[in-house]
Design a protein around this motif. Structure first.
Motif, PDB file in Angstrom:
ATOM      1  N   HIS A 191       0.817  -1.226   0.000  1.00  0.00           N
ATOM      2  CA  HIS A 191       0.000   0.000   0.000  1.00  0.00           C
ATOM      3  C   HIS A 191       0.850   1.276   0.000  1.00  0.00           C
ATOM      4  N   LYS A 194      -0.007   3.922  -2.778  1.00  0.00           N
ATOM      5  CA  LYS A 194      -1.334   4.508  -2.586  1.00  0.00           C
ATOM      6  C   LYS A 194      -1.322   5.519  -1.439  1.00  0.00           C
ATOM      7  N   GLU A 348      -8.538   6.576  -3.294  1.00  0.00           N
ATOM      8  CA  GLU A 348      -7.316   5.825  -3.552  1.00  0.00           C
ATOM      9  C   GLU A 348      -7.477   4.344  -3.234  1.00  0.00           C
TER      10      GLU A 348
END
Length: 363
Positions: A191, A194, A348
């Motif tokens: 992640h 992001k 996102e």
């Protein structure tokens, strides 16, 4: 099989967990001012970032020098504001010594009688309404000194907060890259992109939002200043500045500004030569402020905020109102920044959600 020992262990564990949560919340409550300082420092950092970038790119300043120069500039602006504000307090304190409450009460009674006479010409009996409202006896002008004393008390406790915010802001701006590198190390790899993209987008939108807020307050300041100058109010510049600054509190701020300008306008006409003009001038100023706020609410605010954070004006109104109901005035102040952060993160990480698609289509 569940035994008494298992139940007892479960109860003990639950009590311990609740105790830890309670202590944690108590700790957070005790240091709540620290979170306020951090939040204010973050806001100042977002506003200062474009200035620092300008100094670095255009004037070729070193990063640390650009940070120091920017904070020094902000501090000078604040000192300039205080230098304007202190004479206002001194002037109004002097005016208080000239206050003739008996004459002021007579002037108010005279206005009430004129209103009553006006409506009587149209066969409207206002005697009963006036008696029930009991306007003149319910107004106590002794609240004015109490208000000034409270204001002085707030300003006297401002020093520690200012020093703390400047110190935190300096390191937020100076060590941005260090914080970013340290933050990257604790992010989960899947992640990381992001999260970093969300942070960049949030930083961009919030910078636009706070710059838009400054633009909105500047427009209000000009309109307020024109009104005060037209009607010859003392210390027009600083009064316009203070009342425009209060607009940082959505919806409630303009109401506080209106009450404040009424008080300060009346204080400015307490002298024997001008006391007769006190009520009429105050009414004119109140009308002027109301017109300025109508223009701001229907033109400036929707255009500036909807463009700065890419949200519909009705959307912003609902968010501010809801946050105000739950968290009070502080909730109203932070509503738009927090909502913007939530929208960016939602887009996102949950781009396919239909609700997220609708709310973030302009991001």
């Amino acid at each position: 099989m569940i035994t008494s020992k298992t139940i007892a262990n479960g109860i003990v564990r639950a009590v311990l967990i609740l105790s830890v949560i309670f202590l944690a919340l108590l700790f957070v409550y005790k240091i709540k001012l620290l979170f306020v300082y951090l939040f204010i420092a973050l806001i100042v950092s977002l506003i200062a970032s474009p200035v620092i970038h300008f100094l670095e790119r255009r004037l070729k300043f070193k990063h640390t020098l650009a940070v120091i120069t920017t904070l020094a500039f902000f501090l000078l602006l604040l000192i300039g504001f205080i230098m304007l504000f202190v004479p206002l307090i001194i002037t109004q304190s002097h005016n208080l010594s000239l206050l003739d409450t008996a004459q002021l009460q007579q002037d108010l009674n005279s206005v009430v009688m004129q209103v009553k006479s006006y409506f009587s010409d149209y066969n409207i009996d206002t005697s009963k309404l006036m008696k029930e409202a009991d306007i003149t006896s319910s107004i106590n002008f002794k609240f004015i000194p109490d208000f000034i004393n409270s204001l002085v008390g707030i300003l006297s406790g401002f020093g520690v907060g200012l020093a703390s915010v400047l110190f935190i802001t300096f390191f937020f701006l100076k060590d941005t890259e260090l914080f970013t590198k340290s933050f990257r190390k604790i992010l989960p790899d899947e992640h990381e992109e992001k999260i970093l993209h969300s942070i960049g987008k949030v930083n961009h939108l919030l910078s636009r939002y706070f710059i838009g807020l400054i633009l909105q307050m500047s427009i209000l300041f000009v309109m307020y200043l024109i009104v005060l100058l037209i009607f010859g109010v003392e210390n027009a510049f600083i009064i316009a500045f203070i009342t425009a600054l209060l607009n940082i509190i959505p919806y409630i701020g303009p109401l506080i500004a209106t009450v404040l300008v009424i008080v300060l306008t009346m204080l400015g006409h307490i002298g024997p030569e001008t006391q007769g003009e006190m009520l009429s001038t105050t009414i004119y100023v109140l009308i002027g402020y109301s017109i300025a706020q109508v223009i701001d609410n229907n033109v400036s605010t929707p255009l500036i905020f909807s463009n700065s954070v890419n949200s519909h004006p009705l959307e912003i109104f609902i968010v501010i109102l809801g946050s105000g109901f739950v968290f009070g005035i502080l909730g109203m102040i932070i509503a738009v920044p927090m909502y913007t952060i939530i929208k960016v993160v939602a887009k996102e990480f949950f781009p396919q959600n239909p609700i997220v698609k609708i709310l973030t289509k302009d991001l």
